[in-house]
Design a protein around this motif. Structure first.
Motif, PDB file in Angstrom:
ATOM      1  N   VAL A 127      -2.344  -5.239   4.310  1.00 36.10           N
ATOM      2  CA  VAL A 127      -2.716  -3.856   4.046  1.00 36.10           C
ATOM      3  C   VAL A 127      -2.672  -3.600   2.550  1.00 36.10           C
ATOM      4  CG1 VAL A 127      -2.237  -1.436   4.525  1.00 36.10           C
ATOM      5  CG2 VAL A 127      -1.701  -3.178   6.242  1.00 36.10           C
ATOM      6  N   SER A 128      -3.716  -2.980   2.016  1.00 37.87           N
ATOM      7  CA  SER A 128      -3.747  -2.613   0.605  1.00 37.87           C
ATOM      8  C   SER A 128      -4.260  -1.192   0.452  1.00 37.87           C
ATOM      9  CB  SER A 128      -4.618  -3.578  -0.195  1.00 37.87           C
ATOM     10  OG  SER A 128      -5.963  -3.536   0.240  1.00 37.87           O
ATOM     11  N   GLY A 129      -3.960  -0.575  -0.702  1.00 42.78           N
ATOM     12  CA  GLY A 129      -4.464   0.753  -1.020  1.00 42.78           C
ATOM     13  C   GLY A 129      -3.455   1.872  -0.874  1.00 42.78           C
ATOM     14  N   ARG A 130      -2.519   1.724   0.032  1.00 47.47           N
ATOM     15  CA  ARG A 130      -1.482   2.720   0.234  1.00 47.47           C
ATOM     16  C   ARG A 130      -0.331   2.111   1.007  1.00 47.47           C
ATOM     17  NH1 ARG A 130      -2.690   8.180   3.546  1.00 47.47           N
ATOM     18  NH2 ARG A 130      -2.105   6.826   5.299  1.00 47.47           N
ATOM     19  N   THR A 131       0.880   2.466   0.617  1.00 45.96           N
ATOM     20  CA  THR A 131       2.064   2.036   1.341  1.00 45.96           C
ATOM     21  C   THR A 131       2.653   3.225   2.080  1.00 45.96           C
ATOM     22  OG1 THR A 131       3.482   2.384  -0.597  1.00 45.96           O
ATOM     23  CG2 THR A 131       2.576   0.179  -0.263  1.00 45.96           C
ATOM     24  N   SER A 132       3.129   2.978   3.293  1.00 47.61           N
ATOM     25  CA  SER A 132       3.677   4.033   4.116  1.00 47.61           C
ATOM     26  C   SER A 132       4.507   3.405   5.223  1.00 47.61           C
ATOM     27  CB  SER A 132       2.553   4.896   4.696  1.00 47.61           C
ATOM     28  OG  SER A 132       3.067   6.024   5.381  1.00 47.61           O
TER      29      SER A 132
END
Length: 123
Positions: free
Chosen positions: A24-29
């Motif tokens: 997953v890339s672009g945002r961490t959550s």
């Protein structure tokens, strides 16, 4: 903005193993990350899920053969597939959503999807 990239698919003989990866890339959550699969002419079906905290859930069809794991620091999830069967042949998709304790098996609840990776199991 959030992108998922799957890899690791290929051709394997029945009884063999493959390991799929999803990054997953672009945002961490705080995510639930899942694997779905879809064979031609069939509905997409749930395979396995893992939460940020490490809780897991498996479809009955793969329980005991597949293992889902993750590395939160790398935003990566793996699906180790052992004792593969011809009926496991499908396109495998990674998906993610913000954590919820509900609806881990529900396709329409996932916001972000990868492009898929093809798994073919020969007899």
């Amino acid at each position: 903005q959030v992108q998922l990239v799957e890899s690791g698919g290929g051709l394997v003989q029945a009884g063999g193993s493959l390991r799929l990866s999803c990054v997953v890339s672009g945002r961490t959550s705080n995510y639930v990350m899942v694997w779905f699969r879809q064979a031609p002419g069939k509905e997409r079906e749930f395979v396995a899920a893992i939460s940020f905290g490490g809780s897991t859930l498996y479809a009955d069809t793969v329980k005991g053969r597949f293992t889902i794991s993750g590395d939160n620091a790398k935003n990566t999830v793996w699906l180790q597939m052992n004792r593969l069967k011809p009926e496991d042949t499908a396109d495998y998709y990674c998906a993610a959503k913000t954590y919820s304790p509900y609806d881990w098996r529900t396709e329409d609840s996932y916001r972000y999807w990868g492009q898929g990776t093809q798994v073919t199991v020969s007899s």
